[in-house]
Design a protein around this motif. Structure first.
Motif, PDB file in Angstrom:
ATOM      1  N   ARG A  40       0.818  -1.202   0.000  1.00  0.00           N
ATOM      2  CA  ARG A  40       0.000   0.000   0.000  1.00  0.00           C
ATOM      3  C   ARG A  40       0.857   1.259   0.000  1.00  0.00           C
ATOM      4  O   ARG A  40       0.591   2.219  -0.695  1.00  0.00           O
ATOM      5  N   GLY A  41       1.917   1.245   0.806  1.00  0.00           N
ATOM      6  CA  GLY A  41       2.778   2.417   0.898  1.00  0.00           C
ATOM      7  C   GLY A  41       3.692   2.559  -0.298  1.00  0.00           C
ATOM      8  O   GLY A  41       4.232   3.618  -0.546  1.00  0.00           O
ATOM      9  N   GLY A  42       3.869   1.505  -1.060  1.00  0.00           N
ATOM     10  CA  GLY A  42       4.789   1.540  -2.182  1.00  0.00           C
ATOM     11  C   GLY A  42       4.117   1.745  -3.518  1.00  0.00           C
ATOM     12  O   GLY A  42       4.717   1.517  -4.554  1.00  0.00           O
ATOM     13  N   GLU A  43       2.834   2.131  -3.501  1.00  0.00           N
ATOM     14  CA  GLU A  43       2.149   2.379  -4.753  1.00  0.00           C
ATOM     15  C   GLU A  43       2.834   3.513  -5.518  1.00  0.00           C
ATOM     16  O   GLU A  43       3.298   4.481  -4.925  1.00  0.00           O
ATOM     17  N   GLU A  44       2.858   3.391  -6.827  1.00  0.00           N
ATOM     18  CA  GLU A  44       3.525   4.394  -7.646  1.00  0.00           C
ATOM     19  C   GLU A  44       2.814   5.738  -7.512  1.00  0.00           C
ATOM     20  O   GLU A  44       1.587   5.823  -7.656  1.00  0.00           O
ATOM     21  N   PRO A  45       3.543   6.808  -7.182  1.00  0.00           N
ATOM     22  CA  PRO A  45       2.902   8.116  -6.992  1.00  0.00           C
ATOM     23  C   PRO A  45       2.296   8.628  -8.297  1.00  0.00           C
ATOM     24  O   PRO A  45       2.737   8.287  -9.386  1.00  0.00           O
ATOM     25  N   GLU A  46       1.264   9.457  -8.160  1.00  0.00           N
ATOM     26  CA  GLU A  46       0.585  10.033  -9.310  1.00  0.00           C
ATOM     27  C   GLU A  46       1.530  10.956 -10.080  1.00  0.00           C
ATOM     28  O   GLU A  46       2.211  11.788  -9.490  1.00  0.00           O
ATOM     29  N   LYS A  47       1.567  10.784 -11.369  1.00  0.00           N
ATOM     30  CA  LYS A  47       2.418  11.624 -12.210  1.00  0.00           C
ATOM     31  C   LYS A  47       1.686  12.931 -12.509  1.00  0.00           C
ATOM     32  O   LYS A  47       0.596  12.918 -13.096  1.00  0.00           O
ATOM     33  N   PRO A  48       2.267  14.073 -12.106  1.00  0.00           N
ATOM     34  CA  PRO A  48       1.579  15.343 -12.337  1.00  0.00           C
ATOM     35  C   PRO A  48       1.433  15.650 -13.825  1.00  0.00           C
ATOM     36  O   PRO A  48       2.292  15.339 -14.638  1.00  0.00           O
ATOM     37  N   ARG A  49       0.310  16.270 -14.151  1.00  0.00           N
ATOM     38  CA  ARG A  49       0.125  16.826 -15.491  1.00  0.00           C
ATOM     39  C   ARG A  49       0.676  18.250 -15.499  1.00  0.00           C
ATOM     40  O   ARG A  49       0.950  18.802 -14.447  1.00  0.00           O
ATOM     41  N   GLN A  50       0.836  18.823 -16.672  1.00  0.00           N
ATOM     42  CA  GLN A  50       1.428  20.156 -16.776  1.00  0.00           C
ATOM     43  C   GLN A  50       0.398  21.166 -17.251  1.00  0.00           C
ATOM     44  O   GLN A  50      -0.309  20.942 -18.238  1.00  0.00           O
ATOM     45  N   LEU A  51       0.316  22.265 -16.517  1.00  0.00           N
ATOM     46  CA  LEU A  51      -0.518  23.399 -16.915  1.00  0.00           C
ATOM     47  C   LEU A  51       0.421  24.522 -17.354  1.00  0.00           C
ATOM     48  O   LEU A  51       1.159  25.075 -16.542  1.00  0.00           O
ATOM     49  N   VAL A  52       0.409  24.825 -18.632  1.00  0.00           N
ATOM     50  CA  VAL A  52       1.312  25.840 -19.193  1.00  0.00           C
ATOM     51  C   VAL A  52       0.569  27.169 -19.316  1.00  0.00           C
ATOM     52  O   VAL A  52      -0.465  27.249 -19.990  1.00  0.00           O
ATOM     53  N   ILE A  53       1.100  28.200 -18.673  1.00  0.00           N
ATOM     54  CA  ILE A  53       0.553  29.552 -18.768  1.00  0.00           C
ATOM     55  C   ILE A  53       1.580  30.405 -19.514  1.00  0.00           C
ATOM     56  O   ILE A  53       2.631  30.738 -18.962  1.00  0.00           O
ATOM     57  N   LEU A 100      -0.577  36.441 -12.131  1.00  0.00           N
ATOM     58  CA  LEU A 100      -0.710  35.013 -12.424  1.00  0.00           C
ATOM     59  C   LEU A 100       0.476  34.644 -13.313  1.00  0.00           C
ATOM     60  O   LEU A 100       0.367  34.561 -14.532  1.00  0.00           O
ATOM     61  N   PHE A 101       1.622  34.455 -12.680  1.00  0.00           N
ATOM     62  CA  PHE A 101       2.891  34.418 -13.403  1.00  0.00           C
ATOM     63  C   PHE A 101       2.921  33.314 -14.452  1.00  0.00           C
ATOM     64  O   PHE A 101       2.550  32.162 -14.179  1.00  0.00           O
ATOM     65  N   PRO A 102       3.386  33.654 -15.669  1.00  0.00           N
ATOM     66  CA  PRO A 102       3.463  32.657 -16.740  1.00  0.00           C
ATOM     67  C   PRO A 102       4.573  31.643 -16.483  1.00  0.00           C
ATOM     68  O   PRO A 102       5.739  32.007 -16.362  1.00  0.00           O
ATOM     69  N   ALA A 103       4.193  30.391 -16.400  1.00  0.00           N
ATOM     70  CA  ALA A 103       5.155  29.315 -16.134  1.00  0.00           C
ATOM     71  C   ALA A 103       4.436  27.996 -16.359  1.00  0.00           C
ATOM     72  O   ALA A 103       3.255  27.962 -16.739  1.00  0.00           O
ATOM     73  N   THR A 104       5.127  26.888 -16.121  1.00  0.00           N
ATOM     74  CA  THR A 104       4.535  25.557 -16.194  1.00  0.00           C
ATOM     75  C   THR A 104       4.289  25.061 -14.776  1.00  0.00           C
ATOM     76  O   THR A 104       5.219  24.987 -13.971  1.00  0.00           O
ATOM     77  N   TYR A 105       3.049  24.727 -14.478  1.00  0.00           N
ATOM     78  CA  TYR A 105       2.667  24.337 -13.124  1.00  0.00           C
ATOM     79  C   TYR A 105       2.221  22.875 -13.086  1.00  0.00           C
ATOM     80  O   TYR A 105       1.498  22.423 -13.986  1.00  0.00           O
ATOM     81  N   PRO A 106       2.629  22.119 -12.047  1.00  0.00           N
ATOM     82  CA  PRO A 106       2.191  20.729 -11.921  1.00  0.00           C
ATOM     83  C   PRO A 106       0.748  20.659 -11.424  1.00  0.00           C
ATOM     84  O   PRO A 106       0.344  21.417 -10.549  1.00  0.00           O
ATOM     85  N   VAL A 107      -0.010  19.751 -12.005  1.00  0.00           N
ATOM     86  CA  VAL A 107      -1.413  19.564 -11.626  1.00  0.00           C
ATOM     87  C   VAL A 107      -1.657  18.086 -11.333  1.00  0.00           C
ATOM     88  O   VAL A 107      -1.285  17.226 -12.128  1.00  0.00           O
ATOM     89  N   THR A 108      -2.260  17.789 -10.188  1.00  0.00           N
ATOM     90  CA  THR A 108      -2.627  16.427  -9.822  1.00  0.00           C
ATOM     91  C   THR A 108      -4.104  16.387  -9.450  1.00  0.00           C
ATOM     92  O   THR A 108      -4.792  17.414  -9.479  1.00  0.00           O
ATOM     93  N   SER A 109      -4.574  15.201  -9.075  1.00  0.00           N
ATOM     94  CA  SER A 109      -5.979  15.058  -8.686  1.00  0.00           C
ATOM     95  C   SER A 109      -6.288  15.826  -7.408  1.00  0.00           C
ATOM     96  O   SER A 109      -7.450  16.069  -7.088  1.00  0.00           O
ATOM     97  N   LYS A 110      -5.250  16.209  -6.656  1.00  0.00           N
ATOM     98  CA  LYS A 110      -5.452  16.950  -5.412  1.00  0.00           C
ATOM     99  C   LYS A 110      -5.354  18.465  -5.594  1.00  0.00           C
ATOM    100  O   LYS A 110      -5.557  19.221  -4.646  1.00  0.00           O
TER     101      LYS A 110
END
Length: 285
Positions: A40-53, A100-110
């Motif tokens: 349970r503790g070793g489940e592969e972490p969620e891979k973030p998606r990218q939000l590009v501004i 709202l600074f232009p950059a690439t931001y990580p997005v997850t289900s949380k």
């Protein structure tokens, strides 16, 4: 008193094979019990998606991108912004435009809209506080909010990053001479559009963002400026220019006199006419 005699009870004794079976059974039970939490503790972490501004996006477009990235109903990010919670300067009056600074931001289900907005504002504050930007702005008598506002105009007006320093110089020179900035980008912001076709009637609209009729910087930033525009705002290229026009992509002409500028505007209109597009009324910047 006599104790009642009870015959000794027979105790079952395990054979060697039974003892081994019990031993290995215990090990197996312990192993399974240990393995379950490990799995349970070793489940592969969620891979973030990218939000590009990208640089130059207005807050309205950033809100829409956040809603899409988080699969939220339209207007959710705008509502989150209105609720506050971000570290905006007092001058902003709760309006995150320009922060709202232009950059690439990580997005997850949380991820949440409020969390992303706060992260963007925090990033903008950090960029404005970098030594070069902060010191340059202070030397010119500008607050960080004024730097962000000027940078947003530069971001919208410069055709290429290489032009940003010269555009910044035009802005500074006009402010120093108490001339209206006369920037089409501020008209576009007031009319919620993006175009190079600014007509004479557009320059007469009643809006605090009408930089043809009102002196000084617009009351708020008009988009999200990047680091290059911020740097240009506090360290403009030396020059005496008061006008500029982008004749064609990659070819922006800067002028110190209106007579020279009119020639460049005529070239702009000639090229548009040759391309089959109507020429707008010439504007001053």
């Amino acid at each position: 008193m006599r104790h009642e005699y009870r015959p000794p009870q027979n105790r079952s004794r395990l054979t060697r094979r039974g003892r081994l079976a019990l031993f290995f059974g215990t090990l197996l039970a312990i192993g399974v019990a240990t393995l379950i939490p490990v799995l349970r503790g070793g489940e592969e972490p969620e891979k973030p998606r990218q939000l590009v501004i990208p640089e130059g996006w207005r807050a309205s477009r950033v809100y829409a991108a956040i809603d899409t990235a988080l699969k939220l109903p339209p207007g959710s990010a705008k509502t989150a912004a209105a609720a506050g919670g971000s570290a905006l300067p007092e001058e902003a009056k709760g309006n995150p435009e320009g922060y709202l600074f232009p950059a690439t931001y990580p997005v997850t289900s949380k991820s949440t809209a409020a969390g992303l907005l706060a992260y963007m504002v925090e990033t903008a504050n950090r960029k404005l506080a970098t030594p070069a930007v902060a010191a340059g702005g202070k030397a010119l008598g500008m607050t960080p909010y004024q730097t962000a506002t000027m940078a947003s105009v530069i971001e919208a007006e410069a055709d290429t990053p290489a032009d940003m320093g010269k555009v910044a110089r035009v802005v500074h020179n006009r402010l120093a001479k108490s001339m209206p900035l006369q920037m089409d980008s501020t008209i576009n912001y007031a009319l919620n559009r993006s175009t190079v076709d600014t007509k004479l009637s557009d320059t007469r609209i009643d809006s605090p963002f009408n930089s043809y009729e009102r002196q000084g910087l617009p009351p708020t930033p008009i988009d999200s400026p990047g680091m290059a525009a911020m740097a240009a705002a506090v360290a403009p290229t030396p020059g005496n220019w008061l006008y500029f026009v982008t004749v064609k992509p990659g070819d922006t002409r800067f002028s110190a006199t209106y007579e020279e500028h009119k020639k460049h505007v005529a070239e702009f209109n000639r090229l548009r006419a040759a391309a089959g597009r109507a020429a707008p009324a010439p504007t001053a910047h």
